[in-house]
Design an enzyme around this catalytic site. Structure first.
Site, PDB file in Angstrom:
ATOM      1  CE1 TYR A 101      -3.738  -1.841  -0.277  1.00 40.34           C
ATOM      2  CE2 TYR A 101      -2.588  -3.190   1.104  1.00 40.34           C
ATOM      3  CZ  TYR A 101      -4.134  -2.906   0.440  1.00 40.34           C
ATOM      4  OH  TYR A 101      -4.992  -3.958  -0.114  1.00 40.34           O
ATOM      5  NE  ARG A 114      -0.429  -0.277  -5.797  1.00 42.01           N
ATOM      6  CZ  ARG A 114       0.631  -1.278  -6.398  1.00 42.01           C
ATOM      7  NH1 ARG A 114       1.246  -1.488  -5.130  1.00 42.01           N
ATOM      8  NH2 ARG A 114       1.372  -1.074  -7.060  1.00 42.01           N
ATOM      9  CB  VAL A 163      -7.716   2.675  -1.777  1.00 47.48           C
ATOM     10  CG1 VAL A 163      -9.132   1.455  -2.173  1.00 47.48           C
ATOM     11  CG2 VAL A 163      -6.771   2.600  -2.899  1.00 47.48           C
ATOM     12  CG  HIS A 189     -13.332  -1.030  -1.387  1.00 46.35           C
ATOM     13  ND1 HIS A 189     -13.459  -2.285  -3.142  1.00 46.35           N
ATOM     14  CD2 HIS A 189     -14.484  -2.093  -1.382  1.00 46.35           C
ATOM     15  CE1 HIS A 189     -14.420  -3.248  -3.492  1.00 46.35           C
ATOM     16  NE2 HIS A 189     -15.020  -3.058  -2.823  1.00 46.35           N
ATOM     17  CB  CYS A 237      -2.769   4.026  17.585  1.00 45.72           C
ATOM     18  SG  CYS A 237      -4.321   4.830  17.575  1.00 45.72           S
ATOM     19  CB  CYS A 290      -4.752   3.223  21.515  1.00 42.67           C
ATOM     20  SG  CYS A 290      -4.299   1.943  20.783  1.00 42.67           S
ATOM     21  CG  ASN A 319     -15.744  -1.330 -17.383  1.00 37.82           C
ATOM     22  OD1 ASN A 319     -14.964  -0.572 -17.045  1.00 37.82           O
ATOM     23  ND2 ASN A 319     -15.206  -2.127 -18.237  1.00 37.82           N
ATOM     24  CD  GLU A 374     -12.403  -5.572 -21.719  1.00 41.19           C
ATOM     25  OE1 GLU A 374     -11.804  -5.318 -22.525  1.00 41.19           O
ATOM     26  OE2 GLU A 374     -11.890  -6.216 -20.433  1.00 41.19           O
TER      27      GLU A 374
HETATM   28  P1  OAD Z   1     -10.815  -4.386 -12.248  1.00 41.79           P
HETATM   29  O1  OAD Z   1      -9.382  -4.244 -12.749  1.00 41.79           O
HETATM   30  O2  OAD Z   1     -11.324  -5.580 -11.404  1.00 41.79           O
HETATM   31  O3  OAD Z   1     -11.863  -3.783 -13.267  1.00 41.79           O
HETATM   32  C1  OAD Z   1     -11.130  -2.687 -13.946  1.00 41.79           C
HETATM   33  C2  OAD Z   1     -12.164  -2.319 -15.591  1.00 41.79           C
HETATM   34  O4  OAD Z   1     -11.808  -1.231 -15.828  1.00 41.79           O
HETATM   35  C3  OAD Z   1     -12.268  -4.098 -16.612  1.00 41.79           C
HETATM   36  O5  OAD Z   1     -13.616  -3.907 -16.409  1.00 41.79           O
HETATM   37  C4  OAD Z   1     -11.471  -3.412 -17.496  1.00 41.79           C
HETATM   38  O6  OAD Z   1     -12.004  -2.998 -18.625  1.00 41.79           O
HETATM   39  C5  OAD Z   1     -11.726  -1.364 -17.349  1.00 41.79           C
HETATM   40  N1  OAD Z   1     -10.837  -0.202 -17.933  1.00 41.79           N
HETATM   41  C6  OAD Z   1      -9.931  -0.865 -17.702  1.00 41.79           C
HETATM   42  N2  OAD Z   1      -9.087   0.351 -18.660  1.00 41.79           N
HETATM   43  C7  OAD Z   1      -9.764   1.242 -18.662  1.00 41.79           C
HETATM   44  C8  OAD Z   1     -10.384   2.760 -18.907  1.00 41.79           C
HETATM   45  N3  OAD Z   1      -9.485   3.019 -19.627  1.00 41.79           N
HETATM   46  N4  OAD Z   1     -11.146   2.894 -18.871  1.00 41.79           N
HETATM   47  C9  OAD Z   1     -12.131   2.608 -19.070  1.00 41.79           C
HETATM   48  N5  OAD Z   1     -12.707   1.550 -18.450  1.00 41.79           N
HETATM   49  C10 OAD Z   1     -11.078   0.669 -18.322  1.00 41.79           C
HETATM   50  O7  OAD Z   1     -10.933  -3.515 -11.269  1.00 41.79           O
HETATM   51  P2  OAD Z   1     -12.368  -2.657  -9.978  1.00 41.79           P
HETATM   52  O8  OAD Z   1     -13.923  -3.143 -10.573  1.00 41.79           O
HETATM   53  O9  OAD Z   1     -12.020  -1.706  -9.654  1.00 41.79           O
HETATM   54  O10 OAD Z   1     -10.698  -3.963  -4.419  1.00 41.79           O
HETATM   55  O11 OAD Z   1     -12.044  -3.607  -8.999  1.00 41.79           O
HETATM   56  C11 OAD Z   1     -12.793  -3.961  -8.113  1.00 41.79           C
HETATM   57  C12 OAD Z   1     -12.568  -4.304  -6.255  1.00 41.79           C
HETATM   58  O12 OAD Z   1     -10.967  -5.515  -6.938  1.00 41.79           O
HETATM   59  C13 OAD Z   1     -10.707  -3.715  -5.949  1.00 41.79           C
HETATM   60  O13 OAD Z   1     -11.334  -2.301  -5.515  1.00 41.79           O
HETATM   61  C14 OAD Z   1      -9.957  -4.034  -5.430  1.00 41.79           C
HETATM   62  C15 OAD Z   1      -9.575  -5.414  -6.476  1.00 41.79           C
HETATM   63  O14 OAD Z   1      -9.608  -6.206  -5.347  1.00 41.79           O
HETATM   64  C16 OAD Z   1      -9.686  -5.005  -3.076  1.00 41.79           C
HETATM   65  O15 OAD Z   1      -8.831  -4.646  -2.782  1.00 41.79           O
HETATM   66  C17 OAD Z   1     -11.065  -5.301  -1.828  1.00 41.79           C
END
Ligand code: OAD
Length: 236
Positions: free
Chosen positions: A54, A57, A91, A107, A134, A137, A199, A201
């Site tokens: 992190y 990130r 995040v 998240h 912390c 605490c 999206n 795709e």
């Molecule tokens: P994903 O990596 O699962 O999906 C990203 C989506 O963005 C895919 O459907 C891609 O096709 C699309 N994408 C990529 N580039 C793009 C662009 N330039 N324009 C538009 N779309 C694009 O990410 P999330 O769905 O955000 O959680 O993942 C959900 C959660 O899974 C995250 O919050 C994280 C992860 O594990 C935790 O860590 C708890």
């Protein structure tokens, strides 16, 4: 013209700002073991590794800038007569840095720290370490304020309240693989609320949406926002 819009975003919204997605071919979960860096069990086993993940990130996020899609959503939220609830799985703070307000981070946020001992939250330093005390605490149980797999996402009541008052649900840049976020489209459908997917795709839940546009977020999100503005000005 919709008046109350709930917008769910995912990693695709920030992809063109240089932040990695998770499940694309070069995504973070192809480079890291999710169970090691994004679960409570992984943190218990090796907190330094999880903080390292992190911290990287957070460093990427600090270097990144909001893109045209973040700016378009912030501008949409600022429009008079519209109620736009921005819910994000991201995040990062790029929506806020584009001028958005009251973003619901289901998240968690890289910019916040959480004490696993007492539940106190504070602004995260740039680099976090397991031995950080912390401020409330003084225990060394500091973790990023991020929701890991197996934990309950934040603000679900507020999200559902906004969803059931909405007249449009929009999903932007998310694969639809992670619940409960992935289930919001189905809840909207059951409630009779129109749904739109923006999206790169079709996502795994694409068949559930009543409308869709595909392409990079920096193209299709500003275009959709401009289209809404045009609809607003059109004579009824
Ligand atoms: P994903 O990596 O699962 O999906 C990203 C989506 O963005 C895919 O459907 C891609 O096709 C699309 N994408 C990529 N580039 C793009 C662009 N330039 N324009 C538009 N779309 C694009 O990410 P999330 O769905 O955000 O959680 O993942 C959900 C959660 O899974 C995250 O919050 C994280 C992860 O594990 C935790 O860590 C708890």
């Amino acid at each position: 013209m919709p008046k109350r819009i709930v917008i769910l975003s995912g990693a695709g919204l920030s992809a063109e700002s240089g932040l990695g997605t998770f499940r694309d071919t070069d995504g973070l979960w192809t480079q890291y073991d999710l169970s090691e860096v994004a679960t409570p069990e992984g943190f218990a086993a090796d907190p330094a590794k999880v903080h390292g993940f992190y911290n990287a990130r957070r460093a990427n996020c600090l270097e990144a800038l909001p893109n045209a899609a973040h700016h378009a959503l912030a501008a949409l939220q600022a429009r008079a007569g519209l109620e736009v609830t921005l819910v994000t799985q991201n995040v990062d703070d790029l929506l806020e840095r584009a001028g958005a307000h009251d973003v619901i981070h289901m998240h968690g946020q890289l910019t916040r720290a959480l004490c696993a001992g007492c539940g106190h939250r504070w602004d995260a330093p740039r680099t976090m370490a397991p031995e950080d005390p912390c401020p409330a605490c003084n225990r060394s149980a500091t973790r990023p304020d991020i929701v890991w797999f197996g934990e309950i996402p934040y603000h679900m009541d507020a999200i559902e309240d906004a969803l059931f008052r909405a007249d449009l649900f929009v999903s932007i840049g998310t694969s639809g693989e992670v619940y409960p976020a992935a289930g919001l489209v189905q809840e909207a459908r059951v409630a009779g609320i129109p749904t739109l997917e923006l999206n790169l795709e079709p996502s795994s839940g694409s068949a559930l949406f009543s409308d869709a546009r595909y392409g990079p977020a920096t193209d299709i999100v500003p275009a959709w926002v401009a289209e809404l503005s045009g609809a607003d000005r059109a004579p009824s």
